[in-house]
Design an enzyme around this catalytic site. Structure first.
Site, PDB file in Angstrom:
ATOM      1  NE  ARG A  75     -21.612  -2.190  55.150  1.00  0.00           N
ATOM      2  CZ  ARG A  75     -21.289  -2.195  53.865  1.00  0.00           C
ATOM      3  NH1 ARG A  75     -22.196  -2.023  52.943  1.00  0.00           N
ATOM      4  NH2 ARG A  75     -20.041  -2.355  53.484  1.00  0.00           N
ATOM      5  CG  HIS A 130     -13.817  -1.297  63.668  1.00  0.00           C
ATOM      6  ND1 HIS A 130     -14.044  -2.580  64.117  1.00  0.00           N
ATOM      7  CD2 HIS A 130     -13.067  -1.434  62.539  1.00  0.00           C
ATOM      8  CE1 HIS A 130     -13.465  -3.445  63.281  1.00  0.00           C
ATOM      9  NE2 HIS A 130     -12.870  -2.784  62.321  1.00  0.00           N
ATOM     10  CE  LYS A 159     -19.372   1.205  54.964  1.00  0.00           C
ATOM     11  NZ  LYS A 159     -18.922   1.373  56.357  1.00  0.00           N
ATOM     12  CD  GLU A 164     -21.936   1.919  58.501  1.00  0.00           C
ATOM     13  OE1 GLU A 164     -21.164   1.409  57.670  1.00  0.00           O
ATOM     14  OE2 GLU A 164     -21.545   2.567  59.486  1.00  0.00           O
ATOM     15  CE  LYS A 188     -18.596  -5.850  54.907  1.00  0.00           C
ATOM     16  NZ  LYS A 188     -17.331  -5.172  54.779  1.00  0.00           N
ATOM     17  CG  HIS A 245     -11.602   3.823  63.447  1.00  0.00           C
ATOM     18  ND1 HIS A 245     -12.920   3.815  63.050  1.00  0.00           N
ATOM     19  CD2 HIS A 245     -10.981   2.914  62.658  1.00  0.00           C
ATOM     20  CE1 HIS A 245     -13.088   2.932  62.071  1.00  0.00           C
ATOM     21  NE2 HIS A 245     -11.921   2.367  61.821  1.00  0.00           N
ATOM     22  CD  GLU A 257     -11.745  -5.976  60.965  1.00  0.00           C
ATOM     23  OE1 GLU A 257     -12.931  -5.992  61.334  1.00  0.00           O
ATOM     24  OE2 GLU A 257     -10.998  -4.986  61.130  1.00  0.00           O
ATOM     25  CG  ASN A 275     -18.658   0.412  62.300  1.00  0.00           C
ATOM     26  OD1 ASN A 275     -17.912   0.037  61.387  1.00  0.00           O
ATOM     27  ND2 ASN A 275     -19.645   1.266  62.102  1.00  0.00           N
ATOM     28  NE  ARG A 310     -22.347  10.780  33.522  1.00  0.00           N
ATOM     29  CZ  ARG A 310     -22.010  11.213  32.309  1.00  0.00           C
ATOM     30  NH1 ARG A 310     -21.787  10.349  31.341  1.00  0.00           N
ATOM     31  NH2 ARG A 310     -21.888  12.492  32.083  1.00  0.00           N
ATOM     32  CG  HIS A 335      -7.247  -1.806  61.315  1.00  0.00           C
ATOM     33  ND1 HIS A 335      -8.010  -0.696  61.617  1.00  0.00           N
ATOM     34  CD2 HIS A 335      -8.123  -2.779  60.955  1.00  0.00           C
ATOM     35  CE1 HIS A 335      -9.296  -0.999  61.444  1.00  0.00           C
ATOM     36  NE2 HIS A 335      -9.392  -2.254  61.040  1.00  0.00           N
TER      37      HIS A 335
HETATM   38  N1  LIG Z   1     -14.203  -1.073  52.024  1.00  0.00           N
HETATM   39  C1  LIG Z   1     -14.337  -1.564  53.228  1.00  0.00           C
HETATM   40  O1  LIG Z   1     -15.422  -2.018  53.620  1.00  0.00           O
HETATM   41  C2  LIG Z   1     -13.144  -1.623  54.137  1.00  0.00           C
HETATM   42  C3  LIG Z   1     -13.200  -2.351  55.336  1.00  0.00           C
HETATM   43  C4  LIG Z   1     -12.052  -2.440  56.118  1.00  0.00           C
HETATM   44  C5  LIG Z   1     -10.886  -1.800  55.709  1.00  0.00           C
HETATM   45  N2  LIG Z   1     -10.858  -1.080  54.540  1.00  0.00           N
HETATM   46  C6  LIG Z   1      -9.626  -0.422  54.071  1.00  0.00           C
HETATM   47  O2  LIG Z   1      -8.695  -1.458  53.773  1.00  0.00           O
HETATM   48  C7  LIG Z   1      -7.379  -0.942  53.913  1.00  0.00           C
HETATM   49  C8  LIG Z   1      -6.550  -1.965  54.654  1.00  0.00           C
HETATM   50  O3  LIG Z   1      -6.563  -3.157  53.919  1.00  0.00           O
HETATM   51  P1  LIG Z   1      -5.472  -4.302  54.145  1.00  0.00           P
HETATM   52  O4  LIG Z   1      -5.336  -4.555  55.595  1.00  0.00           O
HETATM   53  O5  LIG Z   1      -5.816  -5.406  53.250  1.00  0.00           O
HETATM   54  O6  LIG Z   1      -4.144  -3.560  53.778  1.00  0.00           O
HETATM   55  P2  LIG Z   1      -3.275  -3.297  52.454  1.00  0.00           P
HETATM   56  O7  LIG Z   1      -4.074  -3.250  51.233  1.00  0.00           O
HETATM   57  O8  LIG Z   1      -2.438  -2.118  52.820  1.00  0.00           O
HETATM   58  O9  LIG Z   1      -2.312  -4.560  52.425  1.00  0.00           O
HETATM   59  C9  LIG Z   1      -1.458  -4.772  53.519  1.00  0.00           C
HETATM   60  C10 LIG Z   1      -0.057  -5.151  53.086  1.00  0.00           C
HETATM   61  O10 LIG Z   1      -0.059  -6.502  52.644  1.00  0.00           O
HETATM   62  C11 LIG Z   1       0.582  -6.602  51.377  1.00  0.00           C
HETATM   63  N3  LIG Z   1      -0.038  -7.749  50.703  1.00  0.00           N
HETATM   64  C12 LIG Z   1      -1.276  -7.840  50.174  1.00  0.00           C
HETATM   65  N4  LIG Z   1      -1.530  -9.092  49.783  1.00  0.00           N
HETATM   66  C13 LIG Z   1      -0.419  -9.819  50.042  1.00  0.00           C
HETATM   67  C14 LIG Z   1      -0.075 -11.178  49.878  1.00  0.00           C
HETATM   68  N5  LIG Z   1      -0.946 -12.074  49.411  1.00  0.00           N
HETATM   69  N6  LIG Z   1       1.178 -11.564  50.238  1.00  0.00           N
HETATM   70  C15 LIG Z   1       2.051 -10.670  50.755  1.00  0.00           C
HETATM   71  N7  LIG Z   1       1.772  -9.376  50.974  1.00  0.00           N
HETATM   72  C16 LIG Z   1       0.540  -8.963  50.617  1.00  0.00           C
HETATM   73  C17 LIG Z   1       0.367  -5.252  50.744  1.00  0.00           C
HETATM   74  O11 LIG Z   1       1.345  -4.973  49.757  1.00  0.00           O
HETATM   75  C18 LIG Z   1       0.503  -4.322  51.944  1.00  0.00           C
HETATM   76  O12 LIG Z   1       1.861  -4.084  52.224  1.00  0.00           O
HETATM   77  C19 LIG Z   1      -7.491   0.390  54.617  1.00  0.00           C
HETATM   78  O13 LIG Z   1      -7.253   1.431  53.692  1.00  0.00           O
HETATM   79  C20 LIG Z   1      -8.939   0.427  55.101  1.00  0.00           C
HETATM   80  O14 LIG Z   1      -9.466   1.738  55.145  1.00  0.00           O
HETATM   81  C21 LIG Z   1     -11.965  -0.994  53.758  1.00  0.00           C
END
Ligand SMILES: NC(=O)c1ccc[n+]([C@@H]2O[C@H](COP(=O)([O-])OP(=O)(O)OC[C@H]3O[C@@H](n4cnc5c(N)ncnc54)[C@H](O)[C@@H]3O)[C@@H](O)[C@H]2O)c1
Length: 364
Positions: A244, A251, A146, A240, A230, A255, A188, A248, A124, A268
């Site tokens: 918030r 986006h 999130k 949101e 942020k 998307h 971003e 987007n 929990r 992305h």
């Molecule tokens: N929670 C939120 O508010 C929110 C907002 C935007 C996106 N997201 C989510 O985030 C995800 C995308 O995140 P991301 O773009 O960080 O992608 P990711 O977590 O897939 O990382 C991208 C790539 O970079 C590599 N990597 C990570 N750190 C590294 C480093 N320091 N050196 C070398 N390689 C490294 C990873 O292994 C992976 O291959 C999606 O699933 C998306 O839905 C969430």
């Protein structure tokens, strides 16, 4: 002395700090001890990141006097699902993780979302500390609580709001980040410039080395500015309910582009970049944004090495994908700019304007 920036996410009794410091990886356990009283931590980490930086993580953990367990997993979008969550629950129960013992999410947005979701639900709710290692995660996904996973019907369909106890950012970890991933984060950063802080745009236009990456104090300051925006948005509208949504920007179309192109041909960041140009065109056609500011979008985005045009895609497929976007509601809804730094949510944009704006980003 290392430059250190601290930002507060202000959510009353769930407030927390975002600490940004080059070299933080050498003493991150100190920060963990400061926010939890636990004697053992569970480090949930992206396999790739562990391969690249594991020795430094282990050295700090070893020196900290904490007991620790490292739990790696393959952080790819196709594993952002219940099976991975279940694997992590198994690991925690096998190791008899107690509800006061924190999880530390080390990796990009995938690790942050998955580990955050596990933290929200295991016993929990256990404390989670976000330690983001991609630019996108450092400026965006690790902040704001999130958390969640994908479902076959859509991305991030299962999830919750669950705030971390702290966000620890070491920009130095970005030195190993592949360029495609750097650009995902940069899209971003550009978004923050357009919705809230035009000085970010001036900085990006003036920065010669942008296509290669960023370093030093400039990098810390840029990350801090974005994280600060942020944090301020989340502090005003955690769940949101309205405000918030400005995050987007670009986006809804982005998307749709990702969906129609199968989530691999267009990254992305590329999709969001084109999405922002579509939004700027729409705002212009609705009499909001002037032509110079639309062109400013194209200049900043090209300067960053992101695309301003898309390969040919069926406009009808994009329109359909936009309607399926969960943030879209019953009529169409876009974040648009009245002027740079002044976003508004607009509902019911006439379809002819949406189509005209999409066409402006199609390659001939
Ligand atoms: N929670 C939120 O508010 C929110 C907002 C935007 C996106 N997201 C989510 O985030 C995800 C995308 O995140 P991301 O773009 O960080 O992608 P990711 O977590 O897939 O990382 C991208 C790539 O970079 C590599 N990597 C990570 N750190 C590294 C480093 N320091 N050196 C070398 N390689 C490294 C990873 O292994 C992976 O291959 C999606 O699933 C998306 O839905 C969430």
């Amino acid at each position: 002395m290392n430059l250190r920036e601290t930002i507060i996410v202000n959510l009353k009794d769930r407030s927390y700090e975002i600490i940004i410091e080059e070299g933080l990886v050498e003493h991150w356990c100190r920060e963990i001890k400061a926010v939890t009283k636990a004697e053992r931590v569970f480090v949930i980490v992206d396999e790739n990141v562990l391969g690249l930086h594991g020795e430094r993580f282990r050295a700090t953990l070893e020196a900290s006097g904490l007991r620790w367990e490292i739990i790696p997993f393959r952080a790819e979008e196709r594993y952002k699902n219940l099976e991975t969550v279940s694997f992590l629950y198994d690991q925690l129960t096998e190791k008899k993780a107690h509800r006061h013992e924190p999880l530390v999410a080390v990796g990009g947005g995938i690790v942050g979302d998955v580990a955050g979701f596990v933290a929200a639900t295991y016993q929990r709710g256990v404390p989670v500390i976000q330690f983001p290692t991609t630019l996108l995660a450092q400026v965006d996904s690790s902040i704001g609580g999130k958390v969640g996973i994908d479902h076959r019907e859509g991305k991030n369909l299962i999830g919750s709001f669950y705030q971390p106890r702290a966000v620890l950012i070491d920009p130095g970890l970005l030195d190993t980040l592949p360029r495609r991933e750097f650009l995902n984060g940069l899209a971003e950063v550009i978004k923050y410039g357009f919705i809230a802080d035009p000085e970010i745009l001036d900085f990006l236009l003036a920065e010669d080395g942008l296509k290669k990456g960023l370093s030093g104090q400039k990098r810390i300051r840029l990350i801090a500015r974005c994280a600060g925006i942020k944090a301020a948005v989340v502090s005003q509208d955690e769940r949101e309910a309205g405000y918030r949504m400005i995050l987007n920007y670009g986006h809804t179309t982005g998307h749709a582009i990702e969906k129609v192109t199968g989530y691999s041909a267009v990254s992305h960041g590329q999709a969001v970049a084109v999405g922002m140009i579509v939004a700027a065109e729409m705002a212009h056609h609705l009499g909001k944004l002037n032509r110079d500011d639309v062109e400013l979008h194209r200049r900043v985005i090209s300067r960053a090495g992101l695309p301003i045009k898309l390969p040919q895609v069926e406009i009808s497929a994009l329109l359909e994908a936009m309607l399926l976007d969960k943030k879209y509601g019953t009529s169409n809804r876009f974040v648009l700019l009245e002027e740079v730094g002044r976003p508004v949510v607009v509902e019911g944009v006439p379809e002819e304007i949406v189509v005209k704006s999409l066409l402006a980003t199609q390659e001939e």
